[in-house]
Design an enzyme around this catalytic site. Sequence first.
Site, mmCIF file in Angstrom:
data_model
loop_
_atom_site.group_PDB
_atom_site.id
_atom_site.type_symbol
_atom_site.label_atom_id
_atom_site.label_comp_id
_atom_site.label_asym_id
_atom_site.label_seq_id
_atom_site.Cartn_x
_atom_site.Cartn_y
_atom_site.Cartn_z
ATOM 1 N N ARG A 1 17.805 -55.051 -4.668
ATOM 2 C CA ARG A 1 16.794 -56.107 -4.661
ATOM 3 C C ARG A 1 15.755 -55.843 -5.735
ATOM 4 N NH1 ARG A 1 14.245 -57.311 1.092
ATOM 5 N NH2 ARG A 1 13.105 -55.387 0.840
ATOM 6 N N LYS B 1 18.998 -51.855 -0.219
ATOM 7 C CA LYS B 1 18.917 -52.149 1.210
ATOM 8 C C LYS B 1 20.317 -51.881 1.763
ATOM 9 C CE LYS B 1 17.192 -55.852 4.205
ATOM 10 N NZ LYS B 1 16.376 -57.070 4.173
ATOM 11 N N ASP C 1 4.902 -56.478 8.041
ATOM 12 C CA ASP C 1 5.695 -55.667 7.098
ATOM 13 C C ASP C 1 6.568 -56.545 6.220
ATOM 14 O OD1 ASP C 1 6.803 -55.932 9.839
ATOM 15 O OD2 ASP C 1 8.627 -55.177 8.915
ATOM 16 N N ASN C 2 6.647 -57.824 6.538
ATOM 17 C CA ASN C 2 7.428 -58.746 5.715
ATOM 18 C C ASN C 2 6.527 -59.677 4.915
ATOM 19 O OD1 ASN C 2 9.845 -57.650 6.563
ATOM 20 N ND2 ASN C 2 10.094 -59.098 8.244
ATOM 21 N N ARG D 1 3.394 -54.102 0.945
ATOM 22 C CA ARG D 1 3.314 -55.071 2.044
ATOM 23 C C ARG D 1 1.957 -54.953 2.724
ATOM 24 N NH1 ARG D 1 9.050 -54.789 3.776
ATOM 25 N NH2 ARG D 1 10.067 -53.515 2.215
ATOM 26 N N ASP E 1 21.214 -47.323 11.915
ATOM 27 C CA ASP E 1 22.255 -46.604 11.172
ATOM 28 C C ASP E 1 22.019 -46.609 9.667
ATOM 29 O OD1 ASP E 1 22.757 -49.227 10.551
ATOM 30 O OD2 ASP E 1 24.833 -49.237 11.242
ATOM 31 N N GLY E 2 20.966 -47.298 9.240
ATOM 32 C CA GLY E 2 20.645 -47.320 7.811
ATOM 33 C C GLY E 2 21.550 -48.209 6.976
HETATM 34 P P1 AMP Z 1 13.559 -55.976 8.859
HETATM 35 O O1 AMP Z 1 13.863 -56.661 10.144
HETATM 36 O O2 AMP Z 1 14.728 -55.938 7.909
HETATM 37 O O3 AMP Z 1 12.308 -56.463 8.224
HETATM 38 O O4 AMP Z 1 13.334 -54.437 9.273
HETATM 39 C C1 AMP Z 1 12.304 -53.987 10.096
HETATM 40 C C2 AMP Z 1 12.315 -52.481 10.131
HETATM 41 O O5 AMP Z 1 13.512 -51.985 10.727
HETATM 42 C C3 AMP Z 1 12.244 -51.813 8.766
HETATM 43 O O6 AMP Z 1 11.512 -50.641 8.911
HETATM 44 C C4 AMP Z 1 13.685 -51.534 8.452
HETATM 45 O O7 AMP Z 1 13.851 -50.496 7.510
HETATM 46 C C5 AMP Z 1 14.207 -51.148 9.820
HETATM 47 N N1 AMP Z 1 15.650 -51.391 9.952
HETATM 48 C C6 AMP Z 1 16.263 -52.588 10.040
HETATM 49 N N2 AMP Z 1 17.586 -52.428 10.166
HETATM 50 C C7 AMP Z 1 17.837 -51.105 10.148
HETATM 51 C C8 AMP Z 1 19.016 -50.292 10.228
HETATM 52 N N3 AMP Z 1 20.235 -50.828 10.374
HETATM 53 N N4 AMP Z 1 18.866 -48.951 10.160
HETATM 54 C C9 AMP Z 1 17.655 -48.405 10.023
HETATM 55 N N5 AMP Z 1 16.529 -49.095 9.944
HETATM 56 C C10 AMP Z 1 16.601 -50.428 10.008
HETATM 57 MG MG MG Z 2 11.348 -56.105 6.583
#
Ligand code: AMP
Ligand code: MG
Length: 505
Positions: A178, A115, A254-255, A185, A127-128
């Site tokens: 992780r 992650k 998705d979570n 999911r 920004d990934g």
């Molecule tokens: P999360 O809130 O971590 O469950 O993420 C929800 C979605 O947003 C997922 O598809 C993640 O991969 C994407 N995501 C969250 N933060 C970023 C980030 N900084 N850059 C790219 N994708 C993100």
């Molecule tokens: Mg998530």
Amino acid sequence: MQASTTVLIPFDNSYARELTGLYVAWQPAQVAAPRLLFFNDELAEELGLDAQALRGEEGASIFAGNTVPQGAQPIAQAYAGHQFGGFSPQLGDGRALLLGEIIDRQGHRRDLAFKGSGRTPFSRGGDGRAAVGPMLREVLIGEAMHALGIPTTRALAVAGTGESVVREEMLPGAVLTRVASSHLRVGTFQFFAARGEIDKLRQLAEYAIARHDPDLTGAPGRYLALLRRVAQRQARLIAQWMNVGFIHGVMNTDNMTISGETIDYGPCAFLEAYDPQAVFSSIDSQGRYAYGNQPGIAQWNLARLAEALLPLIVEDASEAAADRAVAEATAVIQAFPDLYQAALLRGQRAKLGLADTAAANDATDAALARDWLALLQAQQVDFTLGWRRLADAAGGDEAPLQALFAQPQALHEWLILWRQRCAEEGAVAPPARAEHMRRASPWIIPRNQRVEEALQAASREGDMAPFERLLAALRDPWQELPANAAFAEPAPAAVTACYRTFCGT
Ligand code: AMP
Ligand code: MG
């Protein structure tokens, strides 16, 4: 990029092998200066990995994404999801990558995933990247949940990148590794269902069954049975959350995992004073994911899974039975509250010191638990300490419990009923009952203030000592060790009232 020559991690990548077309092959981004901030020796041992070798420079390079270990096959997984009730047809691994899978010492298949490893085709505007604080937060909460006996993904490593990520302020960057029993999911099923890609949906369902419910492989009615299994796992999981006061904070579809493990520790928090309406997440302004709403949301999410599986469930049934198949899927969802209540009551009985599980006592015991919680709520008693001091009362020491209540009269009345109920179970020695209760109600939970302090020190000053101390305490939640007393203290009510969590972006 240099490929490693020795096999440090014995990968066996079933997802990449069997589900071609359901992911995108991708590589992690290179980072400036890999440095291992955290490595989980205990988990490495469980996975059969050589902790010694992985703790060195090569490990830092691997866990930062600079060296792709031999045998890994990094992929970005596709998924969709309902976020706060609205459907996003394409989310996917926007800043994550599945490195591959390994078989642990017990023969269980486990995912290793990054992650914060850079942009992917699913990154949209992101920004990934990930910052040190939120990734260490995943470590702390995941390890705490594990120590509490709650199914969870866990952190194997966190590597600092030596780069900054841009958020409201500049923050030090990190990559989390992780470990999960899978990253399937509810949203993974929704992705293919929403696109009408039924062949891929079926492939995914068969894969999920083989991985999590292998006894259902090839069985007639297996897609419906899968739904039922997921509902059972989630009922047990959410009951465990509720019994330790855990608020996930972002229960989007998705979570929510198919495996029944807790995943994605973003804006999560633990209750201090008992309050079903407690919300800490800054983005949850409507309180959709409030503590007391979690069972209902789980049911809502399972209904979305049922919808996604429906084409398979119907196809699976003979034409004449198609209507009945839909009715049965609906029945699974409708049965969720009862499944959940049963799991909740099992946990509550242990916390109340009741060993007896006769169905005849269900209503009485559930009422006893409900009245107790109402007392905690009315007098704003700390949830964790309330339960813990009830164990002391069972052992004969009632003063610490009384001290938590501003108006002890209501407590006395409840204690009379509780003692009567305990007495019905015959002669259990008080110390034995108290000891049982202490195994069901932890002394140490990740208290929000302590978590923030540890993360601030690590992120702002590079000082890992508070994180290490808190982690050690969280890994030993049952014993009242004087050295851990500071971690058991509730925060002042004013601090909790202002406490806000943020998504781990
Ligand atoms: P999360 O809130 O971590 O469950 O993420 C929800 C979605 O947003 C997922 O598809 C993640 O991969 C994407 N995501 C969250 N933060 C970023 C980030 N900084 N850059 C790219 N994708 C993100
Ligand atoms: Mg998530």
